[in-house]
Design an enzyme around this catalytic site. Sequence first.
Site, mmCIF file in Angstrom:
data_model
loop_
_atom_site.group_PDB
_atom_site.id
_atom_site.type_symbol
_atom_site.label_atom_id
_atom_site.label_comp_id
_atom_site.label_asym_id
_atom_site.label_seq_id
_atom_site.Cartn_x
_atom_site.Cartn_y
_atom_site.Cartn_z
ATOM 1 N N ASP A 204 -60.255 20.074 -18.574
ATOM 2 C CA ASP A 204 -61.242 19.672 -19.575
ATOM 3 C C ASP A 204 -62.607 19.519 -18.921
ATOM 4 O O ASP A 204 -62.776 18.727 -17.996
ATOM 5 C CB ASP A 204 -60.816 18.344 -20.211
ATOM 6 C CG ASP A 204 -61.602 18.000 -21.465
ATOM 7 O OD1 ASP A 204 -62.698 18.553 -21.658
ATOM 8 O OD2 ASP A 204 -61.111 17.158 -22.239
ATOM 9 N N HIS B 290 -60.121 20.817 -23.112
ATOM 10 C CA HIS B 290 -60.498 19.840 -24.125
ATOM 11 C C HIS B 290 -59.720 19.995 -25.428
ATOM 12 O O HIS B 290 -59.431 18.997 -26.103
ATOM 13 C CB HIS B 290 -61.998 19.968 -24.399
ATOM 14 C CG HIS B 290 -62.597 18.793 -25.096
ATOM 15 N ND1 HIS B 290 -62.626 17.540 -24.548
ATOM 16 C CD2 HIS B 290 -63.204 18.688 -26.314
ATOM 17 C CE1 HIS B 290 -63.223 16.701 -25.381
ATOM 18 N NE2 HIS B 290 -63.576 17.366 -26.464
ATOM 19 N N SER C 270 -62.087 12.755 -28.283
ATOM 20 C CA SER C 270 -63.297 13.010 -27.520
ATOM 21 C C SER C 270 -64.257 11.830 -27.676
ATOM 22 O O SER C 270 -63.888 10.694 -27.386
ATOM 23 C CB SER C 270 -63.923 14.331 -27.965
ATOM 24 O OG SER C 270 -64.917 14.764 -27.073
#
Length: 694
Positions: A631, A666, A546
Amino acid sequence: MVLNTTPKSRAGTTARGRRPCLLHPARPCILGVVRDDPFAWFRERNNPRVLSYLRAENAYAAAVLAHTRPLQERLFTEIKGRIKQTDASVPYRRGGFWYYSRTQDGLDYPIHCRRAGPEGPEEVLLDLNQLARGHDYFAINAREPSPRHDLLAFAADTRGDRVHVIRFKDLTTGALLDDRLPMASASLAWANDNRTLFYVTVHPVTLRPYRVYRHLVGTDPSRDVLIYEEEDEEFSLGVAKTKSERYVLIGAFQTVTSEYRYLDADRPAAAPRLFLPRQRGHEHDIEHLGAFFYIRTNDGARNFRLMRTPVADTSRERWEEVIPHRPDVLLQHMEIFREYLVIEERDRGLVRLRVKPWSGTGEHEIAFDEPAYVVALVDNYELDTTRVRFSYTSLTTPVSVFDYDMATRERVLLKRDDVLGDFDPSRYRTERLTAPSAGGVEVPISLVYRVDRRRPQGNPLLLYGYGAYGISSDPIFNSARLSLLDRGFVYAIAHVRGGEDLGRPWYDGGRLLEKENSFADYLASAEHLIRTGYADPKLLFGLGASAGGLLIGTAVNRRPDLFRGLIAHVPFVDVLNTMLDESLPLTTSEYEEWGDPRKPEYYEYMRRYSPYDNIAPGPRPAVLATAGLYDSQVQYWEPAKWIARLRATQTNDAPLLLRTHMAAGHLGASGRYRTYREIALDYAFLLDFAGCSS
C-alpha cells in the site's frame, strides 16, 4: 429471519490463536518533544521478523474467525449468486467504435472489447485474465485508444502500489509491442499524430507523479523527451486531452491548488504553454470548445463558477462568466457538447443535472425523486450529439445507465444491473435524516433497511463514514449488502464534514484545524441513530476505510462503549508520524489537508486526535483491521502498529484482529471472486457479533 441478539462470549479468543506481540521502543525527538513509539520497527518492510509478525497476525485472525467459516461460505455463495456472472457493460461510442467490457462466469477479471458498429463482430482488446497470469495482484488502471483507434496504450499495476508499466497493443494485428514505459502513473494522453504518447513517471522514493515525458511508439523509451518536471514536492502531475481533442493538458495538483499547461495536440513537439500561474487556494478545471477554454474555478466562488476565456489569451483579465457562483450549490463537474452544456451540481447533499443549451433558451433540470440517490455523467466522448449519458443509483436502486436526449427531453434506460434471486426493491426503504452535531450543524445521514425486519427497539446497524479530501459519501447500491439487510441490519452513511456532500464549506469544515468536526459528526450520527430507534444500542457497528479509518480510530479511543464492533480497512491512524515523514508518498502533497506538523500549531492539533497517539488503557470493542503490504497510500505499518498498541493496553478480551494482504496494496486483493470472499469475511465478523450465525 429474526436475529438472536444475545451477545456471544469472546473469552475464548486466546485459545483460538496466539496473539502476536513484539516490542522494540523508538524515542525520536520532534520539536523538542520526545515521542515514544514501541512499534516503530514495524516499518522495516524487509525485516524477516516483520514479515513473520504479519503472517502470525494473519494466522491469529484466521484462528479467531475459524468458527465463522461456514457462515463466510454461505455469504460468499449469496453474494456471488446475486451477481450476473456473465455480463457486459453498456457500449459507448468513441471514434466510430463501440467500446465495452464484459465478464465471464468463472473468470476473475473483465475482458475489454469493442465493435465497429452496434451489431458488428466483437474484437477483444485486453483480456485481463490472460494478462494477470503469474501475478498475485493485477489491475489495468488506464487504457486509451490512439486517435486512429489502431493502437491501445494501457497502464498495468502488478503490486497494488499505483506504480505502472505502460504497454501498447497493435489493434490491427493483435500483437503487444515491445515498448515498455516503467515507473509510470495511470495518466496518459495521445497526440494527434497517432504515434506520440504523453505520460507521467513517479518519483522512485515518494512515488509522487512528478515528470511528464513524450514517447514515440516504436522507439527506445530511454530516449523519451522530458516535457515538464514538477519541483514543488506538494504538487503531483497528470496529463489529459480535451474532449475536443485539440489540446493536451498537463495539470499540477495540490490539495487546494491547481495549475495547467497546454499544448496543441497537432504539434506534440511544441513546448507546453502556461494557462495561468498557480495561486495558493485557486482550484480550476479546463475544457475546450471552439474559440474558448471553459474553466470551472473557485476564484471568487467558494462553491465554484464557470468562466470562459479566448484560446488566444488565457489571462485572468479576459475571463468572462458563463454560470455564476451560488453559495448553496456546488458546481462539481461540467460536460461540454457542441450545442449543449451539462452541469453536474450538488444541492443540499444531492446531485442534479442541469442542461443549458448554448443558444440560451430551453435550460432545464433532469429530475430525480428518491430521498437519497447519486447520479453521475459517464462515457460522454462525442461532441456532436444531443444525447448525454448518465448513471443513477440509490441505496435501493441498482446502478442504472440512461441516455437522455437534451433536445426532446426523452430519457431511455439502457441497462439496470441485474440482481439475481428474489430481490424485490419494494422490500427495502431508504431514508434521509439529520443529526445535531458540534457548532449547531445538522449532519445528513442516508440509511436503508428491509421493511419487514425493522424492530421497535432498534436493529443491528452498520454506520459508514469517510470525511476527507472533499470526497462525498454517496448512497450507492450494493447487492452484497442485501446479505446484511435480509438478516435485519440497517446500513447508514454519516455524511460528515471533510467530505463535500454539502458543498465546499462542508469540506473546509473538516480539514486542517477543523478536523475534529469530522469525528464529532460521526459520533453524533451514531448517537442520533440510537436515540431515534434505528440502532440497537448494544449492536452498533462502524465501518471506515483509508482516511475514513480516522473515524474508526477515534471511535475506539473516545467512545468504545458506543460500538459492539468496528471494521477499519487500511486505516490512516498514525497521522502524526506519517505527516512528519516527507519520504512517504502523499505526505508533502497533503499538508493542506491535515496540516504541516513541523509547525507547532498543527503538531499539537494533530497530536491530540491522531488515533495511534491517543491510545489509553481500557476496554475495546471488537476490531477487524486490514492492511496491504504494498500500500502506497496508507503504509501497512499504520494498522499493524495501531492494533498492536490497542492490544497492549486492552483491559477486556474483545478480539483485535489484523489481516494483511501480503501481495496487494490499498485496494486489497484484485479479482472479483477474492473480493466477494473479503466482503463475506467482513459480514461474518459483523453477523457473529450481532448474534446471527445463519
